[in-house]
Scaffold this active site. Structure first.
Site, mmCIF file in Angstrom:
data_model
loop_
_atom_site.group_PDB
_atom_site.id
_atom_site.type_symbol
_atom_site.label_atom_id
_atom_site.label_comp_id
_atom_site.label_asym_id
_atom_site.label_seq_id
_atom_site.Cartn_x
_atom_site.Cartn_y
_atom_site.Cartn_z
ATOM 1 N N SER A 147 17.295 34.554 29.218
ATOM 2 C CA SER A 147 16.997 35.964 28.958
ATOM 3 C C SER A 147 15.697 36.318 29.675
ATOM 4 O O SER A 147 14.856 35.438 29.913
ATOM 5 C CB SER A 147 16.805 36.175 27.453
ATOM 6 O OG SER A 147 16.282 37.468 27.192
ATOM 7 N N TYR A 155 12.913 33.973 19.126
ATOM 8 C CA TYR A 155 13.958 34.149 20.150
ATOM 9 C C TYR A 155 13.361 33.922 21.535
ATOM 10 O O TYR A 155 13.902 33.171 22.348
ATOM 11 C CB TYR A 155 14.564 35.555 20.035
ATOM 12 C CG TYR A 155 15.576 35.859 21.127
ATOM 13 C CD1 TYR A 155 16.843 35.286 21.102
ATOM 14 C CD2 TYR A 155 15.265 36.713 22.190
ATOM 15 C CE1 TYR A 155 17.777 35.553 22.104
ATOM 16 C CE2 TYR A 155 16.183 36.988 23.189
ATOM 17 C CZ TYR A 155 17.442 36.406 23.140
ATOM 18 O OH TYR A 155 18.356 36.667 24.138
HETATM 19 N N1 LIG Z 1 22.617 41.503 25.083
HETATM 20 C C1 LIG Z 1 21.416 41.343 25.638
HETATM 21 O O1 LIG Z 1 20.649 42.313 25.773
HETATM 22 C C2 LIG Z 1 20.992 39.980 26.132
HETATM 23 C C3 LIG Z 1 19.866 39.919 26.957
HETATM 24 C C4 LIG Z 1 19.445 38.682 27.427
HETATM 25 C C5 LIG Z 1 20.137 37.533 27.083
HETATM 26 N N2 LIG Z 1 21.232 37.614 26.261
HETATM 27 C C6 LIG Z 1 21.902 36.356 25.931
HETATM 28 O O2 LIG Z 1 23.259 36.431 26.289
HETATM 29 C C7 LIG Z 1 24.020 35.567 25.456
HETATM 30 C C8 LIG Z 1 25.193 36.347 24.894
HETATM 31 O O3 LIG Z 1 24.667 37.414 24.127
HETATM 32 P P1 LIG Z 1 25.450 38.782 23.855
HETATM 33 O O4 LIG Z 1 24.454 39.855 24.012
HETATM 34 O O5 LIG Z 1 26.722 38.826 24.604
HETATM 35 O O6 LIG Z 1 25.668 38.619 22.275
HETATM 36 P P2 LIG Z 1 26.836 38.943 21.251
HETATM 37 O O7 LIG Z 1 27.699 40.042 21.736
HETATM 38 O O8 LIG Z 1 26.137 39.087 19.940
HETATM 39 O O9 LIG Z 1 27.680 37.569 21.249
HETATM 40 C C9 LIG Z 1 27.103 36.388 20.776
HETATM 41 C C10 LIG Z 1 28.139 35.275 20.919
HETATM 42 O O10 LIG Z 1 27.508 34.042 20.514
HETATM 43 C C11 LIG Z 1 28.392 33.362 19.653
HETATM 44 N N3 LIG Z 1 27.644 32.504 18.729
HETATM 45 C C12 LIG Z 1 26.590 32.824 17.929
HETATM 46 N N4 LIG Z 1 26.217 31.748 17.214
HETATM 47 C C13 LIG Z 1 27.046 30.726 17.577
HETATM 48 C C14 LIG Z 1 27.165 29.361 17.209
HETATM 49 N N5 LIG Z 1 26.361 28.797 16.282
HETATM 50 N N6 LIG Z 1 28.131 28.612 17.795
HETATM 51 C C15 LIG Z 1 28.961 29.147 18.703
HETATM 52 N N7 LIG Z 1 28.919 30.441 19.102
HETATM 53 C C16 LIG Z 1 27.964 31.206 18.533
HETATM 54 C C17 LIG Z 1 29.186 34.442 18.936
HETATM 55 O O11 LIG Z 1 30.448 33.891 18.592
HETATM 56 P P3 LIG Z 1 31.075 33.836 17.100
HETATM 57 O O12 LIG Z 1 30.196 34.651 16.188
HETATM 58 O O13 LIG Z 1 32.452 34.406 17.264
HETATM 59 O O14 LIG Z 1 31.084 32.383 16.793
HETATM 60 C C18 LIG Z 1 29.346 35.499 20.035
HETATM 61 O O15 LIG Z 1 30.517 35.271 20.787
HETATM 62 C C19 LIG Z 1 23.059 35.046 24.398
HETATM 63 O O16 LIG Z 1 22.616 33.752 24.765
HETATM 64 C C20 LIG Z 1 21.919 36.040 24.443
HETATM 65 O O17 LIG Z 1 20.695 35.486 24.008
HETATM 66 C C21 LIG Z 1 21.675 38.811 25.782
#
Ligand SMILES: NC(=O)c1ccc[n+]([C@@H]2O[C@H](COP(=O)([O-])OP(=O)(O)OC[C@H]3O[C@@H](n4cnc5c(N)ncnc54)[C@H](OP(=O)(O)O)[C@@H]3O)[C@@H](O)[C@H]2O)c1
Length: 272
Positions: free
Chosen positions: A130, A143
């Site tokens: 991130s 985080y």
């Molecule tokens: N959105 C942003 O602005 C942003 C920015 C920078 C980085 N990121 C990073 O991008 C990645 C994806 O984020 P997103 O924004 O797409 O989030 P999201 O829509 O909230 O999705 C999070 C995913 O992580 C899975 N997850 C959470 N805890 C888990 C666990 N213990 N074991 C297995 N799966 C787990 C969830 O699956 P289930 O709940 O179905 O198991 C879900 O599919 C993350 O690493 C996040 O830190 C996001």
């Protein structure tokens, strides 16, 4: 169309993981997306159970893909948990859960797939970090710390496994419009009247949520991950997201910390 790859993507029920699984499946790859609750998420590709915090769950998912396909060409360590709250308000159990998911989850999956990748002298591991892994974000300190750790972990792992024919890369998105707002976990004490940080916390998190909802499309991140999986992009780090955020992170090493943090405090309305 490039050669079809067998790809395992953690956290494919939502957001960046789901967009990546969909794009790779549409372009002819064999996709195994994962969720802790696979039955709740319909998809055009195979959804299997995986909890990155559970050794047996990770081992079971990797064994399943190997039994069905005989190989894993690429892993996308995307699963993540966004924990928000002042560091003082965060319990050590909450902090452990953040690191267990965002950092040790990657270690657990890497340890499970590396033996087969090394044996085949081929493989790609993409870790999703991130921009918060380059800039410490107030009220998302644990985080941020976990994503700083992902940066170091990815750099080290890349050097350790390159000689075995395995490529490791980091993808660092800025704000992306995903399930992050709905799935954000607030530390239990953050919203209590007893919290000294409550007003600042609520205002800063509301600002995070506005920026996330107005963020880049997850498909933009998915396209970058697909290029790494297919070997079209070999860079160690990929910064993606709104242009202002990419500039901010780009200039970060050249601006004195005191000035950079003054700007952050102004943006979030915090004391200096
Ligand atoms: N959105 C942003 O602005 C942003 C920015 C920078 C980085 N990121 C990073 O991008 C990645 C994806 O984020 P997103 O924004 O797409 O989030 P999201 O829509 O909230 O999705 C999070 C995913 O992580 C899975 N997850 C959470 N805890 C888990 C666990 N213990 N074991 C297995 N799966 C787990 C969830 O699956 P289930 O709940 O179905 O198991 C879900 O599919 C993350 O690493 C996040 O830190 C996001």
């Amino acid at each position: 169309m490039t050669k079809a790859r067998v790809v395992l993507i953690t956290g494919a029920s939502s957001g960046i993981g789901r967009a990546t699984a969909t794009l790779l499946a549409e372009t002819g790859h064999v996709v195994y997306g994962t969720s802790r609750n696979p039955d709740r998420h319909a998809s055009a590709w195979r959804m299997i159970a995986l909890d990155v915090c559970d050794d047996a769950s990770v081992a079971g998912a990797v064994a399943l893909v190997l039994a069905e396909q005989g190989r894993i060409d690429a892993v996308v360590n995307n699963a993540g948990l966004v924990l928000s709250g002042a560091i003082e308000d965060t319990s050590l159990d909450e902090a452990r859960r953040e690191f267990e998911t965002n950092v040790l989850g990657i270690v657990r999956v890497a340890k499970a797939v590396l033996p087969t990748m090394r044996a085949r002298r081929s493989g790609v591991i993409v870790n999703v970090g991130s921009l918060a892994g380059r800039v410490g974000m107030p009220f998302q300190g644990l985080y941020s710390a976990s994503k700083f750790a992902v940066e170091g972990l990815t750099e080290a792992l890349r050097q350790e496994v390159a000689g075995f024919g395995v490529t490791v890369a980091l993808v660092a998105p800025g704000d992306t419009a995903t399930g992050v707002v709905a799935n954000r976990v607030r530390v239990a004490d953050a919203s209590l009247p007893t919290s000294a940080y409550r007003a600042d916390f609520e205002r800063v998190v509301a600002s995070f949520e506005r920026d996330e909802q107005a963020g880049s499309a997850p498909e933009q991140v998915a396209r970058v991950i697909a290029a790494i999986v297919e070997g079209r992009s070999t860079a160690p780090r990929h910064v993606i997201g709104p242009v202002g955020q990419r500039i901010l992170v780009g200039i970060r090493p050249f601006v004195p910390t005191r000035i950079f943090q003054w700007g952050m405090a102004r943006y979030f309305g915090l004391g200096t």
